[in-house]
Design a protein around this motif. Sequence first.
Motif, PDB file in Angstrom:
ATOM      1  N   ASN A  92      41.276  42.071  41.250  1.00 53.50           N
ATOM      2  CA  ASN A  92      41.634  42.512  42.542  1.00 53.50           C
ATOM      3  C   ASN A  92      42.685  41.716  43.114  1.00 53.50           C
ATOM      4  OD1 ASN A  92      40.533  40.607  43.845  1.00 53.50           O
ATOM      5  ND2 ASN A  92      38.441  41.495  44.225  1.00 53.50           N
ATOM      6  N   TRP A 147      42.685  40.284  46.038  1.00 53.22           N
ATOM      7  CA  TRP A 147      42.285  38.965  46.446  1.00 53.22           C
ATOM      8  C   TRP A 147      42.465  37.985  45.582  1.00 53.22           C
ATOM      9  CZ3 TRP A 147      39.197  34.844  46.548  1.00 53.22           C
ATOM     10  CH2 TRP A 147      38.861  34.221  47.865  1.00 53.22           C
ATOM     11  N   ARG A 148      42.007  38.294  44.404  1.00 48.91           N
ATOM     12  CA  ARG A 148      41.808  37.195  43.195  1.00 48.91           C
ATOM     13  C   ARG A 148      43.239  36.894  42.804  1.00 48.91           C
ATOM     14  NH1 ARG A 148      36.784  35.711  41.396  1.00 48.91           N
ATOM     15  NH2 ARG A 148      35.234  36.165  43.265  1.00 48.91           N
ATOM     16  N   ASN A 167      35.594  29.495  41.339  1.00 51.08           N
ATOM     17  CA  ASN A 167      35.029  30.457  42.288  1.00 51.08           C
ATOM     18  C   ASN A 167      33.725  31.469  41.442  1.00 51.08           C
ATOM     19  OD1 ASN A 167      34.726  32.907  43.840  1.00 51.08           O
ATOM     20  ND2 ASN A 167      36.977  33.456  43.897  1.00 51.08           N
ATOM     21  N   ASP A 170      35.078  30.061  48.071  1.00 47.17           N
ATOM     22  CA  ASP A 170      35.074  31.375  48.154  1.00 47.17           C
ATOM     23  C   ASP A 170      33.421  31.793  47.786  1.00 47.17           C
ATOM     24  OD1 ASP A 170      35.222  34.010  48.550  1.00 47.17           O
ATOM     25  OD2 ASP A 170      36.064  34.386  46.559  1.00 47.17           O
ATOM     26  N   ASN A 171      33.182  32.007  46.534  1.00 45.91           N
ATOM     27  CA  ASN A 171      31.648  32.278  46.006  1.00 45.91           C
ATOM     28  C   ASN A 171      31.311  30.798  45.746  1.00 45.91           C
ATOM     29  OD1 ASN A 171      31.340  35.377  46.258  1.00 45.91           O
ATOM     30  ND2 ASN A 171      33.216  35.034  45.007  1.00 45.91           N
ATOM     31  N   GLU A 175      38.011  42.786  58.590  1.00 44.07           N
ATOM     32  CA  GLU A 175      38.481  41.508  57.689  1.00 44.07           C
ATOM     33  C   GLU A 175      39.894  41.531  57.992  1.00 44.07           C
ATOM     34  OE1 GLU A 175      39.017  39.396  55.355  1.00 44.07           O
ATOM     35  OE2 GLU A 175      37.156  38.979  54.548  1.00 44.07           O
TER      36      GLU A 175
HETATM   37  O1  LIG Z   1      35.480  36.704  49.011  1.00 47.72           O
HETATM   38  C1  LIG Z   1      35.713  37.933  48.443  1.00 47.72           C
HETATM   39  C2  LIG Z   1      36.415  37.556  46.819  1.00 47.72           C
HETATM   40  O2  LIG Z   1      35.534  36.806  46.133  1.00 47.72           O
HETATM   41  C3  LIG Z   1      36.508  38.913  46.334  1.00 47.72           C
HETATM   42  O3  LIG Z   1      37.020  38.922  45.218  1.00 47.72           O
HETATM   43  O4  LIG Z   1      37.389  39.815  47.166  1.00 47.72           O
HETATM   44  C4  LIG Z   1      36.744  40.068  48.436  1.00 47.72           C
HETATM   45  C5  LIG Z   1      36.591  38.922  49.288  1.00 47.72           C
HETATM   46  O5  LIG Z   1      36.154  38.933  50.384  1.00 47.72           O
END
Ligand SMILES: O[C@@H]1[C@@H](O)[C@H](O)OC[C@H]1O
Lengths: 323, 350, 326, 515
Positions: free
Chosen positions: B45, B47-48, B101, B126-127, B249
């Motif tokens: 995605n 974000w990553r 992560n 993040d995670n 967000e």
């Molecule tokens: O923290 C989340 C992230 O780990 C994910 O991959 O994309 C959305 C983000 O909010």
Amino acid sequence: MNGIANRMPKFIRRADPAVVTAFACIVLLLFLGSLYSRSFLSPEYLLQQLKVASFLGVIATGMMLVILLGQIDLSVPWSVAVGAMMACAAAAYGPVGVALAIPFGIFCGVAIGIVNGIGVAYLRIPSMIITLATNAVAQGLMVVYTGGFSPQDSATGAMRYLATGFAIPAVPNAVIIWALIGAAMVFVLTRTGFGRTVYGIGNRERAAYLSGIDTRRVVMIAFAVSGGLSAFGGVLLAGYASKAAQSMGDAYLLPSIAAVVLGGTSILGGRGSYLGTVAGVILITLLQSILSVMQMPEAGRQIIYGVVIVAMLLLYGRAPASR
Amino acid sequence: EPEIVKGPAAEPDCFAPWAADTQFFKFPKKEGPYRVALANGYIANTWRIQMIQTAKAYAAQKDVAAKLKEFKVVSTGEDVPAQISAINNFIDSGFDAIVVNAQNPTAFGPVIKRAKEAGVVLVAFDNILDTKDAINVNVDQKGLGELWANWLVKHVPNGGKVLEVRGVAGTSVDTDRHNGIHEVFGASGKKWEVTEVVGKWDDGVAQKATADAIATNGPFDAITGQGGDTGIVQAMIDAKHAFVPFGGETENGFRKFCAAHAADGLKCSSAGTGPAQVAVAIKTAIAALEGEVVPQSVKLPLAIVEDPNFKEGQDYFPDQSDNFFVGNAFPTCGINFTAQEIMGQTKADQ
Amino acid sequence: MKDWRYWLAEQRGTLLAFGIFIAMFVIYTTNHPAGFTANVVQTASNKGVLLAFVAMAQTLVVITAGIDLSVGMIFTLTNCLASWLVIGTGIETAFGVVAVLGTGLLCGAINGAIVIYGRLQPIVATIATGAVYFGIALLLRPFPGGSVNEDLADALTGRLFGVVPASLVVLLAVVLVVWVPFSRSVLGRAAYAAGSSETAAYMSGVPIRRGKFAAYALAGLLAAIGGLFLTFFTYTGDAAYASGNAYTLFSIAAVVLGGVSLFGGKGSAIGAIFGALAFRTIGDLLFVFDFDPLWQPLFQGVILLIAVSLGAFALFRVRNRLEWFL
Amino acid sequence: MDGAVPLFRMEGISKRYGGVRALEKAELSVTPGSIHAILGENGAGKSTLIKVMAGVVAPDEGRMILDGNEVNFASPAAANKAGIVCIFQELSLVPELSVADNIVISDPPTRFGMIDRKAQRRIAEEALARAGGADIHPLALVKDLPLSRRQMVEIAKALARKPRILILDEATSALTATDVAKIFEVLKRLREEGLALLYISHRMNEIAELADQCTVFRNGRNVASYAAGSKSDNEVVELMIGREYSHIFPPKPVRAASDAAPVLEARKLSWADRLDNVSLTVGAGEVVGLGGLDGQGQRELLLAFFGVLRGLSGQILIDGRPVAIASPAAARDDRVGMALIPEDRKTEGLMLPMTVRENLSFAALDRLSKAGVIDRAAEQRLIDDMVGLLAIKTAGLDIPVGALSGGNQQKVVIAKWLMRQPRIILLNDPTRGIDVGTKQELYQLMRKLAEAGAAILFYSTDYDELIGCCDKVLVLYDGAVKRELVGAEITERALISSALNIHGENAGPRQGADA
Ligand SMILES: O[C@@H]1[C@@H](O)[C@H](O)OC[C@H]1O
Ligand SMILES: Nc1ncnc2c1ncn2[C@@H]1O[C@H](COP(=O)(O)OP(=O)(O)OP(=O)(O)O)[C@@H](O)[C@H]1O
Ligand SMILES: Nc1ncnc2c1ncn2[C@@H]1O[C@H](COP(=O)(O)OP(=O)(O)OP(=O)(O)O)[C@@H](O)[C@H]1O
Ligand SMILES: [Mg+2]
Ligand SMILES: [Mg+2]
């Protein structure tokens, strides 16, 4: 006029019991939904469902073609994403890009389909595995692409119009597009040599081959069409969301298979009607939507979704008894 | 084995402790340059991808690069054991620090043990990880939920119907944000009727769920979304739903909408932390290797922009992708990437 | 032809998978910064064994010419269950293990009952039951967590005599206790026969329904062993949808790489195990080749594509085009 | 024999499939130590009857009595247990399993709950030896065996079950005379041992040689029972088809073989180790037969012409011009105009679940379509023509072709190719399992097509057919043409001796080269 009236009863008489039951299930589902909230019968809600169903409908159309051949296309998720992303990407290249966005998106899906088709038809790799592999490759390509090429991912006006506009008042364009694609599919399946051949190959490819059919070409075309339709589904989704995203197609793989099979098409190939797929698509879409609106927690939603599918199939999707 | 020491941390503004009782670590100083690894899980995605691009860009910055002998990134997908194995492999290959992560907050117990024994610095972001034995670079997820709810409480004076679009069920991020929202609503003294749907942080899913909710339970007086917010607004527009206050967000697309429709009632609070937190995590890891004092749990500042402060070219970028997350700078840590800088790398840059 | 030639012909798929795995693993370890060490092997085997169990499960069903798209979800469900039950004293732990395995068996039996007695097509039936199993997993573990008997977990994911990965030994034991007896039993043969030609098997008085049912049920059991192992490996339960799905899809890839025919009646779980190990090594190769991180998924995809295309070379030997169609 | 107590009796058995009455109050009794032949046209109900006996099909009404007790079989396994074992044609071998696995399949020997492979192999070897198939390796996979060997395995498998009643449904239809002779010895021995045998065949000569008792079925009823030999062939055939029976083979035209212009020609065709420098010509109007033991390359030769084989060496000429035929699509193309009636109509000729209509027009879709769209009126016209021409008996054009009887299915396969008006027709054992009446129609059709100018290449496992139909016969042995018989040279004696590749008169049956 008269002609249509005359044909209707025959059309119903001929209908597969599975298809009839599937439509009955749709009515039942709406009835149950309406007990929860009247709004489930409102025209806005129903049109909204039809609109959302059309994305799945377009994708399931390609899936059905492939399933009729006795094959399967597991590359749907990233074919959808590629279609959406590449259409949006094309738009970055000036007015020409904008004009060609939709065809380019579809073309990329067709390309994936052709790779699948070559694998299945010419290299005789089981479709379940080659399409899994192309799906992984497509994902890899999109990750590379997103990370390195400053992607443009806003949908063009035309994409938005196709997905959300109204060429005919009150009927979303997406629904019209699904209807057109569906009509074309029905025509191809019932009226053309290609359609007959698809059923023939699905039943017995060896016999079709010995009848002098270039079965490999037909398989290849079917996969190309499936890839193209997945990508087109992606284009519409991008239009709907006004943008493309990587994960767009994830939610379409299992539902598209389930929709086709719920519609009475045999997963072994050679048997099934498009009307059934229409019913299956609407069923799945409604079921998901009703569970969502009822604010059922995810766990309950999954359980009900699974149980309802099994129940419906037990109702009408059983293979004949052997004795 | 780090020593547990007293604060404050080396760069107190950047390495802010999560809470008053947060411990501080001091690892034995190692001679640089270091070998640092990033063990990412899921990759597909924006974000990553943005996160990985930021990590690369950060590691390539002159002063950072000088401290690094090797910087290696591996993405293992959704499978937790694969990520655990990746970390094991990094440990066995002699890396000094591993930034992760994590696909799952609780699954890394054995690997954390191994890292500790091998003297490898483990930093999660993040995670994050459910542990006191590794460093976590934390986003205040619950605080984020509270922030959004407070915004709505302020802008919907009499309470009313709220649409809450949640994230991926079962993740701590989703639960924390949800709890934050509901605590604030509960304490507000107003009457709130909340409709919850699941958007999975995905525009398409969120858009459909919103459309269905509007058709069956609408109209709403306020909306809050954890992600996929561009899709949520899109669904409102398509359903001709009136614009209402929105807590969401930091997606560029969402902010574009907020800026364009503020006058019509789309009053937004847009907050979150961008993928650049990976840079903070790497920075923390290097600091720890250099023997500096760092908190076990680092609290990241939120990047917040609220109506009427959306500034074009700074808080949102009209001709850039909708999909990237704008909050991408941590000035207190000296990390100042603009998102477009990261995602705008062209072929020529590579 | 000599007897051994027939044996060789029968084992061709398995041997090919073995070859592919060995080749890839050699490339991996010789290029690994740490080299061919006990640690590296243990890490690889722990990871590989998980998929191997799920792939074995898939094999059983595929042999009957079916497919089980719920194996990943059974794997996930039993992982969540184990994170509640496999804990405490020795007795408690043992009871927990039995309960977890029993649950897997039950899930598999439900699949089997629906497919065989309900006469539903396995693909959709197991998509649907998979959703149900995942839903239950989510009820058990709304959030990742729970715990497991760590002594047992460490023992089974550790090493014997400091060198042999315990997980490999467990895998071997499962092969000996589950796969070998099944494949040589009357029911196992019935499963093969049903997969190869259901009509012929029926006409010959083969207990096809029982054979198929046993295959589905044992598939559930094997997936549960996988789920149990996942719990040992991670100490927790996690109802992760994407990961469950991934294991299902990987298991299909592993089975095909392992020379098991998706058309049924042919192949062995041993082949599937090597298929699984080979598939896992694809991911490991990322360590040893210095790829740009964003190119890694593409690299993995391409390797998978190449691996699944390898079988196609046999095609060039086909001189009678009718053989294309089985 | 007439006085013997029946071991097994069927009384008033009826079975309907939808509107079709497969059996209508059928009766049959079986005595130990005798061979009972069942005769009847395609679709007369023979297979259904024995399927009822064997527990495959549940009857709608009627009783079955075994050893004086009424029985009811819930499955083939139950019938087996009672000692009733049936050899279904091609249906009951599992292709991916080995010969030994198949032979013991219904009741494998076990040790500690697992199949005892040593014992299994011993049983298999014994059974194979008894069935006259000692040359078949027990570890070979069934799918790798040619049809004739599979039949042997079927028989071995049946014997391994120690039957009291053994039923053979067209078990010899794919076998050549030598194999048939071997099997007959086995069957006669079994009769001596006191077994009751039921034998279904469309080959009158076999029945004459073997049977003690005969029952004729027509339209689901047993219409006559008589001691073997008490009726002439003609009388029997008339009983079967319920009408007058005239001469079976149409007259051959008298003319010199050389005056036909060669349409199809092969020069030194070789392929793998199956074809060895085969040269032949087939002229317009000529019916050329392929003879020899089964599995001597006849099928491969037809496939080679039809573009199915890769790596072929030598030349194929059409109308004297060399052509490359790389696929059936190329073979059916107008430049070549070839048609192949394949070996197995169920898997190669037809799509059983599809309708009669769809099957009939399948090979001619390109001709029936404009811009890819099927001209349904034209399709209907052509189909009507073909159904009329071949007298295809069907309840309608929109029922599945699989619901037709074997003979009518075969007619559909032929009709679908005639729709293209081929100039070259290759037939691969087209009369297998077809009743006399239908056979006769096919022979006449073949001749009619030849007279209209078609070049016909015809492989048959039935020597009578080759003698009755062909202007010329090429006898193949081990992939090579061993002998060419023209006109009056085509005699049973010549066919057999050259098939065995022996020229002396003291030709004794010898083991065929086969694995
Ligand atoms: O923290 C989340 C992230 O780990 C994910 O991959 O994309 C959305 C983000 O909010
Ligand atoms: N499963 C079935 N469904 C429908 N009709 C059937 C079925 N089985 C048999 N029939 C019909 O029953 C009749 C008797 O068939 P049966 O197979 O017993 O004939 P047969 O004498 O064996 O013919 P043949 O000589 O071709 O083998 C035929 O008309 C056939 O179409
Ligand atoms: N699914 C079906 N539906 C309708 N009729 C069927 C079906 N299956 C079989 N039949 C009928 O049953 C009959 C018996 O089938 P069987 O397999 O014995 O073929 P057969 O006619 O004996 O062919 P052959 O002559 O090649 O042995 C067929 O002739 C066919 O008419
Ligand atoms: Mg019959
Ligand atoms: Mg027959």
